[in-house]
Enzyme design. Structure first.
Site, PDB file in Angstrom:
ATOM      1  N   ALA A 227      49.641  21.263 -16.119  1.00 55.03           N
ATOM      2  CA  ALA A 227      48.978  20.021 -15.720  1.00 55.03           C
ATOM      3  C   ALA A 227      48.626  20.002 -14.235  1.00 55.03           C
ATOM      4  O   ALA A 227      47.672  19.373 -13.817  1.00 55.03           O
ATOM      5  CB  ALA A 227      49.874  18.834 -16.051  1.00 55.03           C
TER       6      ALA A 227
ATOM      7  N   ILE B  16      48.046  22.756 -12.148  1.00 57.47           N
ATOM      8  CA  ILE B  16      47.149  23.791 -11.615  1.00 57.47           C
ATOM      9  C   ILE B  16      45.731  23.555 -12.124  1.00 57.47           C
ATOM     10  O   ILE B  16      45.521  23.398 -13.326  1.00 57.47           O
ATOM     11  CB  ILE B  16      47.661  25.189 -11.995  1.00 57.47           C
ATOM     12  CG1 ILE B  16      48.995  25.421 -11.275  1.00 57.47           C
ATOM     13  CG2 ILE B  16      46.661  26.277 -11.650  1.00 57.47           C
ATOM     14  CD1 ILE B  16      49.706  26.672 -11.681  1.00 57.47           C
TER      15      ILE B  16
ATOM     16  N   ASP C  49       3.520  27.264   2.297  1.00 57.90           N
ATOM     17  CA  ASP C  49       2.137  27.737   2.370  1.00 57.90           C
ATOM     18  C   ASP C  49       1.235  26.537   2.128  1.00 57.90           C
ATOM     19  O   ASP C  49       1.660  25.564   1.511  1.00 57.90           O
ATOM     20  CB  ASP C  49       1.868  28.727   1.233  1.00 57.90           C
ATOM     21  CG  ASP C  49       2.449  30.082   1.539  1.00 57.90           C
ATOM     22  OD1 ASP C  49       2.730  30.352   2.702  1.00 57.90           O
ATOM     23  OD2 ASP C  49       2.599  30.865   0.585  1.00 57.90           O
TER      24      ASP C  49
ATOM     25  N   ASP D  23       3.798  34.118  -1.506  1.00 59.72           N
ATOM     26  CA  ASP D  23       3.230  34.652  -2.742  1.00 59.72           C
ATOM     27  C   ASP D  23       2.811  36.112  -2.626  1.00 59.72           C
ATOM     28  O   ASP D  23       2.816  36.844  -3.591  1.00 59.72           O
ATOM     29  CB  ASP D  23       2.047  33.790  -3.221  1.00 59.72           C
ATOM     30  CG  ASP D  23       1.063  33.484  -2.091  1.00 59.72           C
ATOM     31  OD1 ASP D  23       1.164  34.143  -1.029  1.00 59.72           O
ATOM     32  OD2 ASP D  23       0.202  32.618  -2.262  1.00 59.72           O
TER      33      ASP D  23
ATOM     34  N   ASP E  91       4.979  38.908   1.937  1.00 61.12           N
ATOM     35  CA  ASP E  91       5.859  37.760   2.166  1.00 61.12           C
ATOM     36  C   ASP E  91       7.307  38.079   1.819  1.00 61.12           C
ATOM     37  O   ASP E  91       8.209  37.287   2.120  1.00 61.12           O
ATOM     38  CB  ASP E  91       5.423  36.554   1.329  1.00 61.12           C
ATOM     39  CG  ASP E  91       4.133  35.943   1.850  1.00 61.12           C
ATOM     40  OD1 ASP E  91       3.836  36.172   3.036  1.00 61.12           O
ATOM     41  OD2 ASP E  91       3.445  35.261   1.090  1.00 61.12           O
TER      42      ASP E  91
ATOM     43  N   ASN F 253      46.604  17.118 -19.547  1.00 62.18           N
ATOM     44  CA  ASN F 253      45.812  18.250 -19.064  1.00 62.18           C
ATOM     45  C   ASN F 253      44.495  18.388 -19.824  1.00 62.18           C
ATOM     46  O   ASN F 253      43.440  18.653 -19.243  1.00 62.18           O
ATOM     47  CB  ASN F 253      46.650  19.530 -19.210  1.00 62.18           C
ATOM     48  CG  ASN F 253      45.916  20.726 -18.679  1.00 62.18           C
ATOM     49  OD1 ASN F 253      45.539  20.752 -17.522  1.00 62.18           O
ATOM     50  ND2 ASN F 253      45.676  21.703 -19.527  1.00 62.18           N
TER      51      ASN F 253
HETATM   52  P1  ATP Z   1      -1.611  30.213   2.614  1.00 66.76           P
HETATM   53  O1  ATP Z   1      -1.674  30.508   1.158  1.00 66.76           O
HETATM   54  O2  ATP Z   1      -0.538  30.943   3.300  1.00 66.76           O
HETATM   55  O3  ATP Z   1      -1.750  28.798   2.929  1.00 66.76           O
HETATM   56  P2  ATP Z   1      -4.202  31.068   2.806  1.00 66.76           P
HETATM   57  O4  ATP Z   1      -4.181  31.448   1.388  1.00 66.76           O
HETATM   58  O5  ATP Z   1      -5.010  29.904   3.182  1.00 66.76           O
HETATM   59  O6  ATP Z   1      -2.803  30.881   3.338  1.00 66.76           O
HETATM   60  P3  ATP Z   1      -5.114  33.688   3.285  1.00 66.76           P
HETATM   61  O7  ATP Z   1      -5.364  33.789   1.832  1.00 66.76           O
HETATM   62  O8  ATP Z   1      -4.275  34.685   3.969  1.00 66.76           O
HETATM   63  O9  ATP Z   1      -4.571  32.294   3.694  1.00 66.76           O
HETATM   64  O10 ATP Z   1      -6.524  33.614   3.967  1.00 66.76           O
HETATM   65  C1  ATP Z   1      -6.687  33.680   5.338  1.00 66.76           C
HETATM   66  C2  ATP Z   1      -8.146  33.734   5.652  1.00 66.76           C
HETATM   67  O11 ATP Z   1      -8.690  34.910   5.073  1.00 66.76           O
HETATM   68  C3  ATP Z   1      -8.910  32.569   5.065  1.00 66.76           C
HETATM   69  O12 ATP Z   1      -9.055  31.559   6.020  1.00 66.76           O
HETATM   70  C4  ATP Z   1     -10.254  33.171   4.748  1.00 66.76           C
HETATM   71  O13 ATP Z   1     -11.117  33.061   5.841  1.00 66.76           O
HETATM   72  C5  ATP Z   1      -9.949  34.640   4.506  1.00 66.76           C
HETATM   73  N1  ATP Z   1      -9.926  34.949   3.087  1.00 66.76           N
HETATM   74  C6  ATP Z   1      -9.184  34.339   2.138  1.00 66.76           C
HETATM   75  N2  ATP Z   1      -9.393  34.899   0.938  1.00 66.76           N
HETATM   76  C7  ATP Z   1     -10.268  35.884   1.107  1.00 66.76           C
HETATM   77  C8  ATP Z   1     -10.871  36.864   0.246  1.00 66.76           C
HETATM   78  N3  ATP Z   1     -10.604  36.915  -1.046  1.00 66.76           N
HETATM   79  N4  ATP Z   1     -11.735  37.741   0.782  1.00 66.76           N
HETATM   80  C9  ATP Z   1     -12.009  37.701   2.106  1.00 66.76           C
HETATM   81  N5  ATP Z   1     -11.482  36.820   2.962  1.00 66.76           N
HETATM   82  C10 ATP Z   1     -10.611  35.920   2.490  1.00 66.76           C
END
Ligand code: ATP
Length: 912
Positions: free
Chosen positions: A307, A309, A353, A652, A656, A746
């Site tokens: 009882a 413990i 993000d 993501d 990261d 218990n």
């Molecule tokens: P988070 O998800 O961290 O908020 P984010 O998704 O807005 O960030 P990124 O995806 O890294 O950031 O995009 C950073 C920049 O890269 C954007 O502002 C855009 O100008 C450019 N970018 C985003 N996606 C593409 C793509 N598929 N091709 C070319 N340039 C891109």
């Protein structure tokens, strides 16, 4: 040379039964088309559904065999592997042997109930954790029947064509057929810590009999991860036939290490066991001195030990954590490590993000800038209905020819959009829709102008480039990306007067446009192009020529509607929120304003210029980190952690992973997150939604509060039992509780009431007070005092009533009254423990139906134990009168009144 193990398929697969070739151990030596032929697959179309099902029947599921499970009956028997229980077993046998049948029966029944309870708790905890594991089903992107599909990874068969990109976990062993700047982390398999480059090119290995895995650069292996680039492979081996399968035995994961709280409670339990041991010995000695028989004292001592413990504590704790994470999973947060539940409850900062977590990730291009002119883009979502009009006008007539402006957006793009639905990256899908509104069909264009090479998008470089061979042999390169990044790569710009050298004036104009679009919360991407002579020898950033900037697009991504509410909740809960984004500072600041995220905006470039010290001084005032690269996230997490924060960090991408590991709670996105991020994380969000993190913090706090409640409840009863017997003994009284009665108490204590406390609904105010001090021990001085106080009140009440009853109504009734009082103390004690940190007599006390049912149950069972003749024989009780019941109940309620008295005294002294 080694003999090929498999025979080539000679029959056309579609016509005849597929022979389902076995794994291809030599695939790394063979050319891709050779492997494709042997495995009966066209890499451009993939396997047919029929081939897949035929092969699945032969090869089975693509999974590693599970370790053999411990049978349930053995798990039940495990409950008896405890020295206390063993002593009780021996006691039961001894009691039976000397003819004390009722004690022998009680001990056996108690042991069985205890074991069943423990087994049930463990099984329930195990089941909910298993169910959780099943929620994280690994998937793979494959090409089957000529189309891209996402399937569960366990359904892959040899011959399947798998498509991979940076961040994906390789789902089976396979031969590369496409490899664009592919790098793979193979540490899990080869021990090599640096990512290794992979390519399609077959090396001449013919002279060597066995090439080490680490050098098979044409192969991808199960459970390694793509850290860079894009790849396609033909599956050559699945399940236990993969290289990982061969060493799977070594990789079988053990059980999860105990959480900090489990360790704390374990050591607490051990100390209490020691204390009880001393108390039990003291009690036994004094009883012997008083002249009680050795057999009676021995039995009583064992029962007191049981009882006193808190042996049930670990099981209830495990169950609370397991049920808690189950509840979180239902709300969209899958917790991978139980310890994170504790950290979640103590989180002081959430770094989130922006895109997809705070915003919906539903992208629509709203503005196009090209040749010095702004255009509005109408239409919603991913439907191509909509038009492009000169900015600020309602003129629906066709504007200028915008084909050239959107060409890089359409070609340097991997998304597919059809019928309002898209596959791929939402930003890219929005650009395909923009191109369609300008009259350019991206899919058609891509088939007309295939890619010769590419530089995939990378969150660190912030651009993407594709190379296309022109009919005249020259190479056209298309680039899209962040405007500030593109400007550094451009030598020219498309103006109203045609292509001109990019000078300061153009640069300022473009930066002004970008600032204006970003300032209204739009995500801004630029498009650039160039023509090069010949074909570059390698598709690397160095191969890019000076570019011509042709257009800029502004893309809307509205904030999540629930995010604002969740943000308000964070504020009242004392949890700071920091937005971390790769996006432009103006865009980030505009979204932050909409979401009421306070604090300064700091860019990655500014971060680079700050010393550690400077950042540490400023970090509490910063609300937005913009234009950051993934490595900045690690710096941010470290700085916050060094300042004593408990940090939750979302992520993501493949880059990261380091930040997710560095944070106390790494949170990966379940929908858009890469496998690498999900693996590094402690929590995976099934809906990618920021408000789910806040709910998880809420749940984490509620779980911690419940743990506090049942620990208080159980320990105070333990102490109560010890003090009752010791104080009676010291007062020269016989034992107020028999061995059978102690064992009964218990069960009540470890059983339903403790579990009802474990699943107690959260109080309304859990998010209205600041996070708990992470360094605080679960039993701080205040709680220890409360436990001791409750135990003392129980002992005092029981022994006093016992002493009075002995002199008035005789020893048998006195023992029954003491027993009943001690049992009835428990419902009141449960209510008192439940109010830890909250109001004692508020409405909240009525919100746990399960608890009230339990408490009513305890009362009914106690009435039965006292009033029914057969139970009287077993427990040595006698019937009580209504007045005696009322006396017991009244005395039992004092534990609640005593708690009330302490609270009143404390608030009178100004201490909460
Ligand atoms: P988070 O998800 O961290 O908020 P984010 O998704 O807005 O960030 P990124 O995806 O890294 O950031 O995009 C950073 C920049 O890269 C954007 O502002 C855009 O100008 C450019 N970018 C985003 N996606 C593409 C793509 N598929 N091709 C070319 N340039 C891109």
């Amino acid at each position: 040379m080694t003999e090929p193990i498999t025979k080539p398929i000679t029959e056309p697969a579609a016509e005849t039964a597929d022979r389902a070739p076995a794994a291809e151990p030599d695939a790394y030596r063979q050319a891709p088309d050779q492997v494709a032929e042997r495995l009966g697959v066209d890499p451009g179309a993939g396997l047919s559904t029929r081939q897949v099902s035929e092969r699945a029947a032969v090869h089975g599921a693509n999974q590693l065999s599970e370790p053999a499970r411990r049978p349930q009956w053995l798990k039940f028997l495990d409950q008896f592997r405890n020295w206390l229980i063993l002593i009780l077993l021996i006691a039961a046998v001894v009691a039976g042997a000397i003819g004390d049948i009722s004690d022998a029966v009680v001990i056996t029944v108690v042991l069985l109930i205890n074991a069943t309870l423990g087994y049930w708790q463990e099984r329930r905890a195990e089941r909910s954790l298993e169910a959780l594991r099943r929620m994280l089903v690994p998937t793979a992107r494959v090409r089957r029947d000529g189309t891209e599909q996402v399937v569960e990874a366990r359904l892959l068969v040899p011959g399947d064509v798998v498509l991979l990109e940076a961040g994906d976990r390789v789902p089976a062993d396979g031969r590369l057929t496409v490899a664009e700047t592919v790098e793979v982390a193979e540490a899990a398999l080869t021990g090599e810590s640096q990512p290794v480059a992979k390519s399609v090119t077959t090396f001449d290995h013919t002279s060597i009999t066995s090439v080490p895995l680490a050098e098979r650069t044409t192969m991808l292996f199960m459970n390694t991860a793509l850290t860079r680039g894009r790849a396609e492979m033909i599956v050559t081996a699945t399940g236990m036939r993969t290289e990982l399968g061969a060493i799977a035995e070594a990789l079988r994961t053990g059980t999860e290490p105990p959480t900090p709280l489990q360790v704390q409670l374990d050591s607490l339990g051990r100390r209490l066991a020691l204390l009880s041991g001393v108390a039990v010995v003291a009690y036994a000695l004094s009883a012997l001195v008083r002249g009680e028989s050795l057999s009676d004292v021995a039995l009583q001592a064992v029962a007191l030990a049981v009882a006193a413990i808190p042996e049930g504590l670990p099981a209830v704790l495990a169950l609370t954590l397991a049920l808690g994470v189950h509840r979180m999973a239902r709300r969209g947060a899958i917790v991978k490590r139980l310890a994170s539940v504790e950290s979640l409850g103590a989180a002081t900062v959430v770094c989130s993000d922006k895109t997809g977590t705070l915003t919906l990730n539903e992208m629509t291009a709203r503005i196009l800038w090209t040749a010095g002119r702004l255009y509005d883009v109408t239409g919603e979502g991913y439907g191509t209905a909509g038009a492009i009009r000169i900015h600020g006008t309602e003129d629906a007539s066709a504007p200028d020819d915008l084909h050239d402006a959107v060409l890089p957006f359409a070609l340097c793009n991997d998304a597919h959009v059809s019928g309002g639905v898209f596959i791929g990256d939402p930003t890219e899908a929005a650009l395909v829709v923009l191109a369609a509104k300008a009259g350019v069909d991206a899919d058609w264009l891509r088939s007309e102008l295939p890619r010769a090479g590419e530089l995939p998008f990378d969150g660190a470089t912030k651009y993407m480039a594709t190379f296309h061979t022109e009919p005249d042999g020259r190479t056209r390169v298309h680039v899209k990306g962040a405007v500030d990044v593109l400007l550094d790569m451009c030598t020219d710009v498309l103006t109203e007067d045609g292509v001109r050298a990019l000078d300061e004036r153009h640069r300022d104009e473009l930066l002004a446009v970008t600032g204006q679009l970003g300032g209204s919360g739009l995500r801004v991407l630029g498009a650039a192009t160039a023509l090069m002579d010949g074909t570059p020898s390698a598709f690397t950033p160095a191969a890019l020529p000076g570019l011509t900037l042709v257009s800029v697009a502004g893309i809307a991504d509205p904030p999540r509607p629930q995010a604002r509410e969740a943000m308000a909740l964070c504020r009242t809960a004392g949890v700071a929120v920091k937005m971390i984004t790769g996006d432009h500072a103006d865009t980030a600041a505009a979204i932050a304003r909409e979401l009421y995220i306070d604090g300064d905006v700091v860019t990655g470039a500014e971060l680079d210029r700050m010393t550690e010290q400077q950042l540490a001084e400023r970090i509490d005032d910063i609300g937005v980190f913009a234009r950051v690269a993934p490595e900045h996230k690690v710096v941010i997490v470290r700085t916050l952690t060094n300042r004593g924060h408990i940090v939750a960090m979302t992520g993501d991408g493949v880059n990261d992973a380091a930040a997710l590991r560095a944070a106390h709670i790494g949170v990966a996105m379940g929908i858009t997150g890469t496998d690498v991020a999900k693996e590094a994380a402690d929590v995976v969000l099934t809906d990618d939604d920021f408000s789910t993190i806040v709910q998880a913090v809420h749940e984490g706090r509620a779980i911690y509060a419940n743990i506090v409640k049942f620990v208080r409840f159980q320990l105070s009863t333990n102490i109560g039992a010890i003090l009752t017997l010791l104080s009676a003994s010291l007062a020269g009284l016989p034992s107020p509780l028999t061995a059978a009665q102690l064992l009964w108490v218990n069960i009540i204590m470890d059983g339903p009431p403790a579990m009802a406390l474990a699943v107690d609904p959260a109080r309304d105010d859990v998010m209205r007070h600041p996070p708990r001090d992470p360094g605080e021990r679960i039993l701080n001085a205040r709680r220890l005092l409360a436990i001791g106080w409750a135990g003392a009140v129980m002992a005092l009440g029981t022994v006093t009533l016992f002493a009075i009853a002995r002199s008035h109504v005789g020893p048998d009734t006195a023992v029954t009254m003491a027993f009943t009082t001690f049992v009835l103390f428990q419902p009141f004690n449960a209510l008192s423990a439940r109010a830890d940190g909250g109001t004692l007599l508020g409405r909240h006390q009525f919100r746990n139906r399960a608890l009230w049912l339990c408490l009513a149950g305890v009362l009914v069972v106690q009435v039965a134990v006292v009033q029914l003749p057969w139970a009287q024989a077993v427990f040595g009780t006698v019937p009580l009168t209504a007045t005696q019941w009322a006396l017991c109940l009244g005395t039992a309620s004092t534990v609640l009144l005593a708690e009330l008295a302490v609270r009143t005294a404390r608030s009178a002294l100004g201490d909460r």
